[in-house]
Enzyme design. Structure first.
Site, PDB file in Angstrom:
ATOM      1  N   GLU A 497       2.859  -2.286   6.091  1.00 34.88           N
ATOM      2  CA  GLU A 497       4.130  -2.483   5.376  1.00 34.88           C
ATOM      3  C   GLU A 497       4.392  -1.351   4.389  1.00 34.88           C
ATOM      4  O   GLU A 497       4.776  -1.584   3.250  1.00 34.88           O
ATOM      5  CB  GLU A 497       4.130  -3.830   4.648  1.00 34.88           C
ATOM      6  CG  GLU A 497       3.950  -5.018   5.578  1.00 34.88           C
ATOM      7  CD  GLU A 497       3.989  -6.372   4.855  1.00 34.88           C
ATOM      8  OE1 GLU A 497       4.069  -6.404   3.612  1.00 34.88           O
ATOM      9  OE2 GLU A 497       3.943  -7.401   5.549  1.00 34.88           O
ATOM     10  N   GLU A 590       0.984  -9.602  11.426  1.00 32.87           N
ATOM     11  CA  GLU A 590       0.951 -10.710  10.473  1.00 32.87           C
ATOM     12  C   GLU A 590       1.977 -11.724  10.944  1.00 32.87           C
ATOM     13  O   GLU A 590       3.141 -11.389  11.143  1.00 32.87           O
ATOM     14  CB  GLU A 590       1.278 -10.255   9.039  1.00 32.87           C
ATOM     15  CG  GLU A 590       0.188  -9.392   8.447  1.00 32.87           C
ATOM     16  CD  GLU A 590       0.465  -8.947   7.004  1.00 32.87           C
ATOM     17  OE1 GLU A 590       1.263  -9.621   6.300  1.00 32.87           O
ATOM     18  OE2 GLU A 590      -0.101  -7.930   6.588  1.00 32.87           O
TER      19      GLU A 590
END
Ligand SMILES: *[C@@H]1O[C@H](CO)[C@@H](O)[C@H](O)[C@H]1NC(C)=O
Ligand SMILES: *[C@@H]1O[C@H](CO)[C@@H](O)[C@H](O)[C@H]1NC(C)=O
Ligand SMILES: *[C@@H]1O[C@H](CO)[C@@H](O)[C@H](O)[C@H]1NC(C)=O
Ligand SMILES: *[C@@H]1O[C@H](CO)[C@@H](O)[C@H](O)[C@H]1NC(C)=O
Ligand SMILES: *[C@@H]1O[C@H](CO)[C@@H](O)[C@H](O)[C@H]1NC(C)=O
Length: 898
Positions: A497, A590
């Site tokens: 991220e 995720e």
């Protein structure tokens, strides 16, 4: 440890004693064996006899660099120019390597001197996490908040120890190998600045040879420095992984110097390619490289049958040369490495021997696996079989033991994950302990090995972005070379991220730079970075070999229950990525970010399949609880049910890594403002106790396991006559629920349905029982019942024997039970643990995220019926662990130290 066998069976003339005090030498040298006297290599644990001292704030005038969180005096010595050179071995272009300035700054500091009196410092054994004992910060606005675990991780820590150079070791290379030091490690030996390594998760080596003097009085001093805002989670602090002294001949296999790959893999044969880098000493030398392939016994973990040999090769090495040789061989009928339950994780070893004439100069073992992995747009193929990734994300901490690595505690986590049905782990978001990868190799877990949580763009004021430009290349290369032989590692993640996703072409430029370095190290595995934002038509995703999505696959804030939230809304992205990159593997790195507090149920229960937790739905801010109906998530997340739907609706998806497997310290979403210091994301709580969610994943990931699980518990005296929904997770396809023998209906699972729910049940005390069916046949049962009051404590241990080696542990579960010995699922009794005999209590826990009793405490509240004690043996003999509680019958369990 790839060198395990070598360290045990090979010794030399070398006798390195490592001791702190002259009168208590702890010589850890191995007994010399005459037949291999010149085999060259020893790897000796350097975990004992350390002295440690920490100051909460900087008190010396030394620093790696200027930093936003510290104000240095005008006299401060900035050591960065000297430290940068420690990364040179992992910088490819000679023009970019660092020239170390002359001198040894800090060498005059009293603390690095031999005669510095450290007798009032703490004595510690590594691995050591200086923060885990607490106490927790409980005030408002503490220096370390819930995000980093409310524990004293920050500050400057010093470690001192002595190194002995025996006469016979003269002429050898003596290295200090540190598996992990949190963080900004800087090392002095005898007042000389040896070097250092800022990134706390990487392993590194420093050469002590130039600064060692014959005798026992070589003073080593290591300075670590943890910024208060270095991470979004608990990093731990200190020399938290193993430390070694490695002794070699001047000519030896380089650090992380082997790379074994296999190709043309079938059941009949495989080609195994080996590259070996050899570092030479000052003398010009001709070296013959010999190497063989052996099977490793799955049972003993030891070297077994020889199955191939590489053709031997000669190499001319000039003074201080470093050269690689490439060898290739065929293995006939290879035992392949693959994940259970359908495959077997067979391990091989390449044993490399360097000869100078008849003299064996070095012996080096590298373990690897022979396997064929194909990343396709329709999923993951391992040895030709489609394997769905049933993965979890794991942080590096081990709950109440903190960041200090412990093999037994890590193995317990893997065993629990295996019971869950998981076959994969993403190492979020940094390099793991190398021993953990040995275990994932042996157990056949698939691993995404990840290195960075940030690049140039910061997430916290003192995270990796501060050193990215200087260190991304050496960190990335060192990490990949260390881990590249592990068969469990199937892919590299170079970022999680990262802010550069948001940065259009400028971000893609950085991504391409990082990916290019990774590809230069390994072309046999895909490179990726996880994306929670970038969309298929942006510049970032095409830079990656595989599509690694965080939460976007199932959609973010896209369903009605989330519509009142602000924040980015993302529709389910699996189809769009698949359309744009039809040949690239897609998985969720995720998924979910579901939240729950084990054994806690909050009413009313949402009637949808996924909802964000808040004060009126699933949450209790005062108590800092999230309901364990397992329908609630973080604002950006989804319930497991919603994720399963998205996956089953897009059969090309290779699988998922759930956020997260275990709860971990820090990141206590959604309760940062309270006392919480650990997460709510885990399928398993911080103590290792399964939440209800465990059985939801198990029902999906182990379809052949006959199981059913009812929730909630059935102790609701205040809810008589009130609607109290009952949900069931089962691998069956039909289920019938009974309350006190009366059927509440039989249901069939519909498509995209993953749980049975009876949402109108009116509570009455008694017994709830479910009978599950599969294909019309009776399959599994479960029941819960209203219990009596707590009356006794029951203890059980996860092993009968515990080795008295200082490392082995036994995990003792405490259950609060009623007179009939049923677990009282809402019991919160205070209990006190005691250990009699040759053992000691290491830590206790209960899985409650806002329990601020320090982990070492022997007194602990049970949480929803359970508590955990972690015990170590200090000697041989009978160890009795007991627990007492007010008005409760004492519980006991006996284990044997040996
Ligand atoms: C800097 O060093 C000088 C000389 O050692 C000393 O007098 C002075 O107090 C130091 N200044 C600071 C800010 O530490
Ligand atoms: C070191 O300090 C301790 C007290 O902190 C003292 O008892 C001891 O005598 C000192 N040792 C030396 C050699 O000065
Ligand atoms: C990988 O699998 C795809 C799809 O089944 C196939 O077309 C391709 O040839 C395979 N690649 C390798 C290297 O085996
Ligand atoms: C909580 O979430 C629900 C949706 O699940 C929503 O209807 C409600 O308005 C939210 N409450 C608050 C206080 O935000
Ligand atoms: C499956 O995906 C399609 C779009 O690709 C969507 O229209 C449909 O609602 C999805 N079904 C489920 C059950 O999520």
């Amino acid at each position: 440890m790839s060198l395990r066998l070598v360290a045990r069976s090979v010794s030399g003339l070398l006798l390195l004693g490592l001791s702190l005090f002259a009168d208590s030498p702890t010589t850890q040298a191995l007994a010399p064996r005459k037949d291999q006297a010149n085999a060259g290599r020893e790897r000796i644990s350097f975990n004992e006899n350390w002295r440690f001292h920490r100051t909460e704030f900087q008190t010396d005038d030394l620093a790696y660099d200027y930093r936003p969180d510290i104000s240095l005096s005008s006299n401060a010595t900035i050591l960065k120019p000297w430290i940068l050179a420690s990364g040179n071995e992992f910088i490819k272009d000679p023009a970019n390597r660092h020239v170390r300035p002359d001198g040894h700054p800090g060498g005059d500091a009293p603390i690095v001197q031999l005669d510095f009196n450290d007798s009032d410092w703490e004595s510690v054994t590594l691995p050591h996490d200086w923060a885990i004992q607490g106490p927790f910060y409980t005030e408002e606005d503490p220096i370390i908040g819930g995000g980093m675990g409310r524990l004293p991780v920050h500050g400057v820590g010093w470690y001192r120890n002595r190194v002995t150079l025996a006469p016979a070791d003269k002429g050898k290379k003596i290295y200090l190998d540190i598996d992990g030091a949190m963080s900004y490690a800087i090392v002095w030996l005898n007042g000389n600045l040896v070097g250092g390594w800022p990134y706390g998760y990487n392993s590194f080596r420093l050469d002590l040879t130039p600064y060692l003097e014959e005798g026992e009085d070589n003073q080593l001093a290591i300075r670590l420095d943890n910024p208060p805002d270095s991470a979004r989670w608990y990093p731990g602090g200190g020399l938290y992984r193993n430390v070694w002294i490695t002794k070699t001949d001047p000519t030896h296999v380089a650090l992380f110097g082997t790379f074994v790959t296999s190709k043309d893999v079938s059941k009949k044969s495989a080609t195994v390619d080996l590259s070996v880098r050899i570092d030479n000493g000052p003398e010009k030398r001709t070296i013959r490289v010999e190497a063989d392939v052996y099977e490793i016994s799955a049972k003993s973990g030891k070297i077994g049958k020889k199955v191939a040999e590489f053709p031997s090769q000669k190499i001319e090495l000039s003074s201080s040369d470093s050269q690689s040789v490439s060898l290739s061989t065929q293995v006939k009928n290879p035992k392949l490495w693959g994940p259970p339950p359908t495959q077997t994780p067979s391990i091989h070893a390449a044993v490399i021997r360097l000869y100078d004439g008849k003299d064996l100069v070095d012996t080096y073992e590298t373990r690897f696996g022979i396997r064929d992995i194909n990343f396709t747009g329709e999923g993951l193929l391992i040895n030709g079989e489609r394997v769905q990734i049933r993965g979890v994300n794991q942080h590096h901490d081990l709950g109440a033991l903190g960041a200090a690595f412990n093999i037994r505690a890590a193995k317990r986590q893997l065993d629990i994950l295996r019971e869950l049905g998981s076959n994969a782990i993403r190492m979020s978001h940094n390099p793991p302990a190398t021993e953990l990868l040995e275990m994932t190799d042996a157990m056949g877990f698939l691993v995404i090995d990840e290195i960075f949580d940030s690049w140039q763009k910061k997430k916290t004021i003192s995270d990796f972005h501060l050193i990215f430009d200087d260190w991304y290349e050496p960190d990335l290369r060192a990490f990949m070379r260390r881990d590249r032989n592990h068969p469990s590692v199937i892919g590299w993640s170079v970022g999680n991220e990262v802010g550069e996703q948001h940065d259009d072409e400028a971000g893609a430029v950085v991504a391409r730079r990082v990916v290019a370095v990774a590809k230069d190290e390994d072309t046999t595995r895909p490179i990726t970075a996880s994306m929670n934002f970038a969309k298929p038509d942006m510049p970032f995703p095409p830079t990656m070999d595989i599509v690694s999505l965080n939460y976007q696959g199932e959609g973010i804030r896209d369903s009605p229950a989330y519509s009142h939230l602000t924040g980015i809304t993302t529709s389910p992205q699996y189809p769009a990525f698949h359309d744009k990159f039809p040949d690239k593997l897609i998985f969720s790195s995720e998924s979910a970010a579901a939240l729950s507090t084990r054994g806690t149920y909050i009413f009313p229960v949402t009637d949808g399949i996924s909802a964000p937790v808040n004060e009126t739905s699933g949450g209790n801010k005062a108590a800092e609880y999230v309901s364990s109906y397992e329908l609630y998530s973080a604002d950006f997340g989804s319930s497991p049910d919603k994720v399963f739907r998205a996956q089953d609706n897009n059969s090309f998806v290779a699988g998922e890594f759930v956020w997260s497997g275990f709860d971990y310290i820090g990141e206590p979403t959604p309760y940062y403002s309270g006392l919480s210091r650990s997460s709510y994301f885990g399928i398993i709580d911080l103590a290792g106790f399964p939440k209800d969610r465990f059985y939801l994943y198990q029902s999906r990931w182990r379809p052949d396991l006959k199981m059913a699980h009812i929730l909630p518990h059935w102790n609701w005296p205040e809810r008589v006559g009130q609607v109290t929904p009952v949900h069931v997770f089962t691998s069956g396809d039909e289920a019938e629920l009974f309350l006190n023998g009366k059927s509440l209906g039989r249901q069939k699972k519909a498509e995209f349905q993953y749980r049975f729910r009876w949402d109108d049940v009116e509570y009455q005390a008694g017994e709830l029982k479910v009978v599950a069916y599969k294909n019309g046949e009776r399959w599994a049962e479960d029941s819960v019942r209203t219990t009596g009051p707590a009356s006794q404590l029951r203890l059980s241990s996860d092993a009968d024997n515990v080795a008295a080696d200082g490392k082995d542990l036994v995990f003792v579960t405490l259950e609060v039970v009623d007179e009939k010995r049923y677990v009282v699922s809402d019991a919160q009794n205070t209990v006190t643990f005691a250990v009699d005999g040759p053992g000691e209590l290491v830590a206790t826990d209960n899985g409650k995220p806002n329990d601020v009793t320090p982990f070492p405490s022997k007194e602990r509240n049970a949480f929803n019926g359970l508590a955990l004690a972690i015990v170590r043996a200090t000697g041989k003999g009978k160890i009795t662990i007991s627990a007492t509680g007010n008005g409760l019958q004492t519980g006991k369990v006996v284990v044997r130290g040996n």
